[in-house]
Design a protein around this motif. Structure first.
Motif, PDB file in Angstrom:
ATOM      1  N   GLU A 118       0.833  -1.202   0.000  1.00 40.87           N
ATOM      2  CA  GLU A 118       0.000   0.000   0.000  1.00 40.87           C
ATOM      3  C   GLU A 118       0.871   1.256   0.000  1.00 40.87           C
ATOM      4  OE1 GLU A 118      -3.762   1.929   2.501  1.00 40.87           O
ATOM      5  OE2 GLU A 118      -2.764   0.107   3.219  1.00 40.87           O
ATOM      6  N   ARG A 119       1.970   1.217   0.727  1.00 39.45           N
ATOM      7  CA  ARG A 119       2.869   2.374   0.785  1.00 39.45           C
ATOM      8  C   ARG A 119       3.455   2.686  -0.591  1.00 39.45           C
ATOM      9  NH1 ARG A 119       7.889   3.429   0.506  1.00 39.45           N
ATOM     10  NH2 ARG A 119       8.435   1.222   0.302  1.00 39.45           N
ATOM     11  N   LEU A 120       3.938   1.640  -1.280  1.00 45.00           N
ATOM     12  CA  LEU A 120       4.503   1.872  -2.599  1.00 45.00           C
ATOM     13  C   LEU A 120       3.418   2.340  -3.568  1.00 45.00           C
ATOM     14  CD1 LEU A 120       7.137  -0.318  -4.388  1.00 45.00           C
ATOM     15  CD2 LEU A 120       5.166   0.553  -5.648  1.00 45.00           C
ATOM     16  N   PHE A 121       2.237   1.742  -3.461  1.00 43.51           N
ATOM     17  CA  PHE A 121       1.151   2.076  -4.372  1.00 43.51           C
ATOM     18  C   PHE A 121       0.727   3.534  -4.209  1.00 43.51           C
ATOM     19  CE2 PHE A 121      -2.722   1.707  -6.726  1.00 43.51           C
ATOM     20  CZ  PHE A 121      -2.524   0.622  -7.563  1.00 43.51           C
ATOM     21  N   GLU A 122       0.653   3.994  -2.970  1.00 45.72           N
ATOM     22  CA  GLU A 122       0.263   5.389  -2.718  1.00 45.72           C
ATOM     23  C   GLU A 122       1.365   6.353  -3.128  1.00 45.72           C
ATOM     24  OE1 GLU A 122      -0.825   5.522   1.381  1.00 45.72           O
ATOM     25  OE2 GLU A 122      -2.821   4.656   1.029  1.00 45.72           O
ATOM     26  N   ASN A 123       2.634   5.918  -2.975  1.00 47.39           N
ATOM     27  CA  ASN A 123       3.776   6.699  -3.462  1.00 47.39           C
ATOM     28  C   ASN A 123       3.765   8.131  -2.932  1.00 47.39           C
ATOM     29  OD1 ASN A 123       6.151   6.774  -5.069  1.00 47.39           O
ATOM     30  ND2 ASN A 123       5.054   7.893  -6.669  1.00 47.39           N
TER      31      ASN A 123
END
Length: 277
Positions: free
Chosen positions: A150-155
């Motif tokens: 989720e962290r990478l996806f939200e960027n």
């Protein structure tokens, strides 16, 4: 009359699906992945057509000898499917039967449309068949693998410059980002703050996940897809998932990778296509 079902009612029509049919059709009917279903009769359906939510094709389901449904198909395609397909830039109709008895029906009903065809293979991998081999390719300097969280996806910290590439691929197959993050698995290869290769679950039903792999053109030929796929496979098997890999019969390199890992050929099928005028 061929009628579209309400999205909230799709699950009621799982009896139309062939038990050994393609995972994509099952995922739509079960409401895991988006799509549309058109049937001959809303109350007592015998045959239907599934339009995948990622616009990657159509599946014919149910009774292939349903004269009422088959006699309406060409008119329905011309008056409903083709106009809507044109609006989103689709130039080809690609149809597949979810069991092979549909093949002769598709060829007969669509015979006046300059129909072409191609062959597909479906492979599956279970934990006991996995070959933890030593062929895993080395990765060139500057590349690294990351699990898509989720962290990478939200960027939010803007560490990935082309995050839209990832977003666009996920929303093609999933109804929402949350649905993907809760049910899907994905790995990517990053180079100089850009995602250059991804391997992710694009359809899922129960414990079975279909694999989608893509490497951007300028980074192809470096076995990045193999690297991402191996990380993905290991994660899925660790969670006791079954892998489902659908590839063209002519794609010998992809088939070789699958078989080297331990994938078994579950079944083959034929796809049919015609140009949307």
């Amino acid at each position: 009359m061929i009628t579209e079902l309400k999205s909230s009612e799709l699950y009621k029509y799982k009896a139309l699906l062939h038990e050994q049919g393609q995972l994509e059709a099952k995922a739509v009917v079960k409401g895991v992945n988006p799509g549309r279903i058109f049937v001959d009769n809303v109350d007592t359906p015998a045959s239907g057509l599934i339009w995948l939510g990622n616009n990657d094709g159509f599946f014919f389901i149910g009774n292939e000898n349903n004269k009422a449904f088959n006699s309406e198909l060409n008119h329905f395609i011309d008056t409903v499917i083709v106009p809507e397909a044109r609006k989103i830039g689709m130039t080809w109709f690609e149809g597949i039967g979810d069991h092979n008895k549909w093949d002769e029906t598709i060829k007969r009903v669509l015979e006046n449309r300059h129909l072409g065809s191609w062959k597909q293979r479906v492979y599956t991998l279970q934990k006991d068949d996995y070959k933890d081999s030593s062929f895993e390719p080395a990765m060139e300097k500057g590349y690294h693998i990351a699990k898509i969280s989720e962290r990478l996806f939200e960027n939010s910290n803007k560490e990935v410059e082309n995050i839209d590439f990832l977003h666009s691929r996920i929303v093609e197959s999933w109804s929402s980002i949350n649905s993907f993050l809760n049910k899907g698995i994905s790995y990517c290869v990053i180079y100089k703050n850009k995602i250059v290769s991804i391997c992710f679950s694009n359809f899922a039903v129960d414990s079975m996940h279909a694999i989608a792999i893509e490497t951007v053109e300028e980074h192809q030929g470096k076995k990045l897809a193999q690297k991402a796929a191996l990380a993905y496979v290991k994660e899925c098997l660790k969670n006791n998932l079954i892998l489902y890999w659908d590839c063209m019969d002519s794609n010998k390199p992809s088939i070789a990778v699958a078989e080297n890992i331990g994938f078994r050929n579950a079944f083959n099928y034929t796809g049919y296509e015609f140009k949307i005028g």
